[in-house]
Design a protein around this motif. Structure first.
Motif, short mmCIF file in Angstrom:
data_model
loop_
_atom_site.label_atom_id
_atom_site.label_comp_id
_atom_site.label_asym_id
_atom_site.label_seq_id
_atom_site.Cartn_x
_atom_site.Cartn_y
_atom_site.Cartn_z
N UNK A 71 -30.34 20.30 4.13
CA UNK A 71 -30.37 20.38 2.67
C UNK A 71 -31.45 21.38 2.28
N UNK A 72 -31.17 22.14 1.28
CA UNK A 72 -32.14 23.13 0.82
C UNK A 72 -33.21 22.44 -0.03
N UNK A 73 -34.28 23.15 -0.29
CA UNK A 73 -35.33 22.61 -1.16
C UNK A 73 -34.78 22.29 -2.55
N UNK A 74 -33.93 23.18 -3.01
CA UNK A 74 -33.34 22.95 -4.33
C UNK A 74 -32.51 21.67 -4.34
N UNK A 75 -31.77 21.50 -3.28
CA UNK A 75 -30.95 20.28 -3.20
C UNK A 75 -31.85 19.05 -3.14
N UNK A 76 -32.92 19.15 -2.38
CA UNK A 76 -33.91 18.06 -2.33
C UNK A 76 -34.35 17.68 -3.73
N UNK A 77 -34.66 18.70 -4.47
CA UNK A 77 -35.22 18.46 -5.81
C UNK A 77 -34.19 17.85 -6.74
N UNK A 79 -31.74 16.01 -5.83
CA UNK A 79 -31.56 14.62 -5.42
C UNK A 79 -32.70 13.75 -5.94
N UNK A 80 -33.92 14.25 -5.77
CA UNK A 80 -35.08 13.49 -6.25
C UNK A 80 -35.00 13.30 -7.75
N UNK A 81 -34.64 14.36 -8.42
CA UNK A 81 -34.53 14.31 -9.87
C UNK A 81 -33.53 13.25 -10.30
N UNK A 93 -24.55 12.07 -7.92
CA UNK A 93 -25.36 13.13 -7.31
C UNK A 93 -24.47 14.13 -6.59
N UNK A 94 -23.48 13.59 -5.88
CA UNK A 94 -22.60 14.47 -5.12
C UNK A 94 -21.87 15.44 -6.05
N UNK A 95 -21.57 14.97 -7.25
CA UNK A 95 -20.88 15.83 -8.21
C UNK A 95 -21.76 16.99 -8.64
N UNK A 96 -23.06 16.84 -8.48
CA UNK A 96 -23.98 17.90 -8.86
C UNK A 96 -24.31 18.84 -7.70
N UNK A 97 -23.90 18.47 -6.54
CA UNK A 97 -24.23 19.27 -5.36
C UNK A 97 -22.94 19.67 -4.65
N UNK A 98 -22.40 20.81 -5.02
CA UNK A 98 -21.14 21.24 -4.45
C UNK A 98 -21.19 21.26 -2.93
N UNK A 106 -26.51 10.06 0.51
CA UNK A 106 -27.05 8.72 0.77
C UNK A 106 -27.78 8.69 2.11
N UNK A 107 -27.14 9.22 3.12
CA UNK A 107 -27.76 9.25 4.45
C UNK A 107 -29.02 10.09 4.44
N UNK A 108 -28.94 11.20 3.79
CA UNK A 108 -30.09 12.10 3.75
C UNK A 108 -31.27 11.44 3.05
N UNK A 109 -30.96 10.78 1.95
CA UNK A 109 -32.03 10.09 1.23
C UNK A 109 -32.63 8.99 2.10
N UNK A 110 -31.77 8.19 2.68
CA UNK A 110 -32.26 7.04 3.43
C UNK A 110 -33.03 7.43 4.69
#
Length: 318
Positions: A71-77, A79-81, A93-98, A106-110
DNA sequence: AAGTTTTACAACCGCGGTCAT
DNA sequence: AATGACCGCGGTTGTAAAACT
């Protein structure tokens, strides 16, 4: 009487998919599509799988344009946001991250992002009063705060669409990752209970769900207001941030600076900082909220609420 | 090098809302 | 109207690979 059973449960294969099965499923869908019916699909495609399993395999792995890997830094942000404002609504969230799937996120977050964020949660001394005294007396079914301060960070601006997909949800729901530093007023309109929507349009459907019987909440996003390039993030996850074993709803809060990480003057939560800090109880998080917001250096110009429709305290904090 | 622990992620499970019969 | 399957979602589990001792 209902429909016929979907499949012979005893006669379907479970576990990891073989390359051959993947091929069969991919080939079939590319030619015929899903036909809007996952239950009959495996039989037609010659697969000994449950339709549900096929759907999952397709959506999470075989579907075109799926992104795998870092995941890129932007994607990280992003997701955090989103986690900060809506909790564990992975499909939104997935709808916002093509290219990313809800399962991926979910896995990435966890496995990664949570650990990256949580150790830096600031726990202020227990001097602040709980915010219960600020609780709204009314059990509202909808919130809409004019001119809400929003949080932003160095890169994420909540306004324009992240993707240029024609099926983009309304801009009021979109996040961009442009580098301009501006403040935006923003609310997120999210039904408290997700409705049945297609995966790709879930956010749009959710955002336009006002007419539906579900309660619609306009989720404020929190931002430390101050100098222009402030990058402080107030994290306060929704109730669904908790695991299902937390019946009283989860509520996560913390302060994160994307440039510096979390503040250094955090302290152990009940002496369990470290690995076990990830298992902080809801009450600890609530305490964290209370102490942080009452005594922190975060601007008081915050709007803060908790959804009491779901039996969590509702707080408005201006 | 072998054994153990941790991490990453695919897949499953169960729930709530919806829909077909 | 009642019943029970379908659908989509979020939480959890299983397991292979990687890291560590």
């Amino acid at each position: 009487m209902g429909r016929a059973p979907c499949c012979d449960k005893a006669n379907v294969k479970k576990g990891p998919w073989s390359p051959e099965e993947d091929e069969k499923l991919k080939d079939y869908i590319q030619i015929y599509g899903t036909g809007g019916n996952w239950i009959t699909l495996p039989q037609k495609a010659g697969l000994r799988r449950c339709g549900k399993s096929c759907r999952l395999r397709w959506l999470n792995y075989l579907r075109p344009n799926i992104k795998h890997g870092e995941f890129s830094d932007d994607e990280d942000k992003v997701i955090c946001t989103l986690f900060a404002s809506i909790g564990s609504r992975w499909s939104i969230m997935a709808a916002q991250l093509p290219g990313r799937t809800d399962n991926d996120i979910k896995n990435y977050w966890n496995t990664k992002l949570k650990k990256k964020m949580m150790p830096s949660l600031i726990s202020m001394p227990e001097t602040g009063k709980p915010l219960h005294h600020l609780q709204s007396p009314n059990s509202l079914t909808s919130y809409s705060y004019p001119s809400l301060p929003v949080f932003h960070n160095g890169n994420i601006n909540i306004s324009g669409p992240l993707s240029s997909s024609p099926a983009s949800p309304p801009s009021s729901y979109m996040y961009s990752t442009s580098n301009t530093s501006k403040y935006y007023d923003q609310t997120l309109s999210i039904p408290s209970s997700p409705t049945t929507t297609t995966t790709t349009a879930s956010a749009a459907a959710a955002a336009s769900d006002h007419h539906h019987h579900h309660h619609t909440h306009h989720y404020p996003v929190l931002q430390s207001q101050g100098e222009k390039d402030s990058s402080t993030l107030v994290i306060c996850g929704g109730d669904q941030a908790s695991s299902s074993t937390n019946s009283d709803g989860g509520f996560h809060v913390g302060v994160y600076d994307y440039n510096k990480g979390f503040g250094k003057n955090y302290e152990k939560i009940k002496g369990s900082y470290g690995d076990s800090s990830l298992d902080c109880s809801l009450e600890e998080f609530k305490q964290l909220i209370s102490t942080n917001l009452c005594s922190s250096n975060i601007d008081n110009n915050l709007n803060f609420f908790v959804d009491d429709i779901k039996e969590v305290e509702k707080v408005m904090y201006y």
